[in-house]
Scaffold this motif. Structure first.
Motif, mmCIF file in Angstrom:
data_model
loop_
_atom_site.group_PDB
_atom_site.id
_atom_site.type_symbol
_atom_site.label_atom_id
_atom_site.label_comp_id
_atom_site.label_asym_id
_atom_site.label_seq_id
_atom_site.Cartn_x
_atom_site.Cartn_y
_atom_site.Cartn_z
ATOM 1 N N VAL A 38 0.837 -1.202 0.000
ATOM 2 C CA VAL A 38 0.000 0.000 0.000
ATOM 3 C C VAL A 38 0.874 1.256 0.000
ATOM 4 C CG1 VAL A 38 -1.642 1.329 1.396
ATOM 5 C CG2 VAL A 38 -1.998 -1.111 1.056
ATOM 6 N N ILE A 39 1.947 1.240 0.790
ATOM 7 C CA ILE A 39 2.851 2.393 0.806
ATOM 8 C C ILE A 39 3.523 2.572 -0.551
ATOM 9 C CG2 ILE A 39 4.944 3.362 1.831
ATOM 10 C CD1 ILE A 39 4.139 1.991 4.450
ATOM 11 N N TRP A 40 3.994 1.444 -1.145
ATOM 12 C CA TRP A 40 4.618 1.525 -2.468
ATOM 13 C C TRP A 40 3.627 2.012 -3.515
ATOM 14 C CZ3 TRP A 40 9.471 2.047 -3.223
ATOM 15 C CH2 TRP A 40 10.401 1.451 -2.382
ATOM 16 N N ALA A 41 2.361 1.591 -3.420
ATOM 17 C CA ALA A 41 1.345 2.061 -4.363
ATOM 18 C C ALA A 41 1.114 3.565 -4.202
ATOM 19 C CB ALA A 41 0.038 1.296 -4.158
ATOM 20 N N GLY A 42 1.143 4.050 -2.957
ATOM 21 C CA GLY A 42 0.997 5.487 -2.722
ATOM 22 C C GLY A 42 2.161 6.278 -3.268
ATOM 23 N N ILE A 43 3.380 5.736 -3.102
ATOM 24 C CA ILE A 43 4.554 6.400 -3.658
ATOM 25 C C ILE A 43 4.470 6.422 -5.181
ATOM 26 C CG2 ILE A 43 7.059 6.230 -3.939
ATOM 27 C CD1 ILE A 43 7.176 5.105 -1.075
ATOM 28 N N TRP A 44 4.070 5.307 -5.763
ATOM 29 C CA TRP A 44 3.944 5.227 -7.224
ATOM 30 C C TRP A 44 2.880 6.196 -7.736
ATOM 31 C CZ3 TRP A 44 -0.413 3.226 -9.872
ATOM 32 C CH2 TRP A 44 -0.256 3.155 -11.251
ATOM 33 N N HIS A 45 1.741 6.257 -6.998
ATOM 34 C CA HIS A 45 0.639 7.125 -7.409
ATOM 35 C C HIS A 45 1.049 8.599 -7.332
ATOM 36 C CE1 HIS A 45 -3.470 8.329 -8.138
ATOM 37 N NE2 HIS A 45 -3.467 9.058 -7.040
ATOM 38 N N THR A 46 1.815 8.936 -6.309
ATOM 39 C CA THR A 46 2.284 10.312 -6.174
ATOM 40 C C THR A 46 3.366 10.628 -7.188
ATOM 41 O OG1 THR A 46 1.837 10.221 -3.810
ATOM 42 C CG2 THR A 46 3.293 11.959 -4.541
ATOM 43 N N GLY A 47 4.201 9.649 -7.455
ATOM 44 C CA GLY A 47 5.327 9.832 -8.373
ATOM 45 C C GLY A 47 6.627 9.607 -7.609
ATOM 46 N N PHE A 48 7.472 8.732 -8.130
ATOM 47 C CA PHE A 48 8.706 8.394 -7.440
ATOM 48 C C PHE A 48 9.621 9.601 -7.272
ATOM 49 C CE2 PHE A 48 7.369 4.173 -8.863
ATOM 50 C CZ PHE A 48 7.552 3.444 -7.698
ATOM 51 N N ALA A 49 9.593 10.514 -8.215
ATOM 52 C CA ALA A 49 10.443 11.701 -8.128
ATOM 53 C C ALA A 49 9.856 12.761 -7.194
ATOM 54 C CB ALA A 49 10.647 12.300 -9.510
ATOM 55 N N VAL A 50 8.553 12.696 -6.946
ATOM 56 C CA VAL A 50 7.884 13.712 -6.135
ATOM 57 C C VAL A 50 7.813 13.306 -4.668
ATOM 58 C CG1 VAL A 50 5.725 14.971 -5.825
ATOM 59 C CG2 VAL A 50 6.510 14.404 -8.118
ATOM 60 N N ALA A 51 7.682 12.002 -4.395
ATOM 61 C CA ALA A 51 7.510 11.517 -3.025
ATOM 62 C C ALA A 51 8.767 11.769 -2.207
ATOM 63 C CB ALA A 51 7.183 10.028 -3.032
ATOM 64 N N SER A 52 8.565 12.073 -0.938
ATOM 65 C CA SER A 52 9.681 12.332 -0.040
ATOM 66 C C SER A 52 10.456 11.045 0.231
ATOM 67 C CB SER A 52 9.155 12.887 1.286
ATOM 68 O OG SER A 52 10.202 12.989 2.223
ATOM 69 N N TRP A 53 11.750 11.182 0.454
ATOM 70 C CA TRP A 53 12.595 10.025 0.737
ATOM 71 C C TRP A 53 12.205 9.355 2.053
ATOM 72 C CZ3 TRP A 53 15.412 9.949 5.201
ATOM 73 C CH2 TRP A 53 15.609 11.158 5.846
ATOM 74 N N VAL A 54 11.533 10.087 2.928
ATOM 75 C CA VAL A 54 11.124 9.531 4.225
ATOM 76 C C VAL A 54 10.109 8.401 4.037
ATOM 77 C CG1 VAL A 54 10.045 10.107 6.435
ATOM 78 C CG2 VAL A 54 11.573 11.735 5.350
ATOM 79 N N LEU A 55 9.302 8.473 2.998
ATOM 80 C CA LEU A 55 8.313 7.426 2.746
ATOM 81 C C LEU A 55 8.943 6.096 2.363
ATOM 82 C CD1 LEU A 55 5.629 9.438 0.773
ATOM 83 C CD2 LEU A 55 5.504 8.628 3.114
ATOM 84 N N TYR A 56 10.156 6.135 1.846
ATOM 85 C CA TYR A 56 10.827 4.910 1.434
ATOM 86 C C TYR A 56 11.306 4.084 2.629
ATOM 87 C CZ TYR A 56 10.843 6.640 -3.338
ATOM 88 O OH TYR A 56 10.459 7.083 -4.576
ATOM 89 N N ILE A 57 11.576 4.715 3.771
ATOM 90 C CA ILE A 57 12.117 4.006 4.935
ATOM 91 C C ILE A 57 11.152 2.939 5.446
ATOM 92 C CG2 ILE A 57 12.936 4.270 7.319
ATOM 93 C CD1 ILE A 57 13.983 7.051 6.443
#
Length: 68
Positions: A20-39
């Protein structure tokens, strides 16, 4: 310290939350999402794959509980 592995239902739960988190990052855009979401997304995915959950290890150490 003994490493306690989690069971299959918890591993599936961790995988779903990570997805779900990866889908949210993808939906927002990998270049736009904050690096904090990747942790948490990476930690949850690694916990689902290996069965070793850093959150459970940390909470057991913090509250000084013995694994059952």
């Amino acid at each position: 310290m003994t490493i306690q592995k989690v069971g299959a239902p918890i591993r599936f739960f961790l995988f779903v939350i990570s997805a779900v988190i990866w889908a949210g990052i993808w939906h927002t855009g990998f270049a736009v999402a904050s690096w904090v979401l990747y942790i948490p997304a990476i930690f949850l995915l690694l916990a689902a794959i290996t069965g070793i959950c850093p959150g459970i290890l940390f909470s057991n150490k913090l509250f000084k509980t013995k694994p059952s």
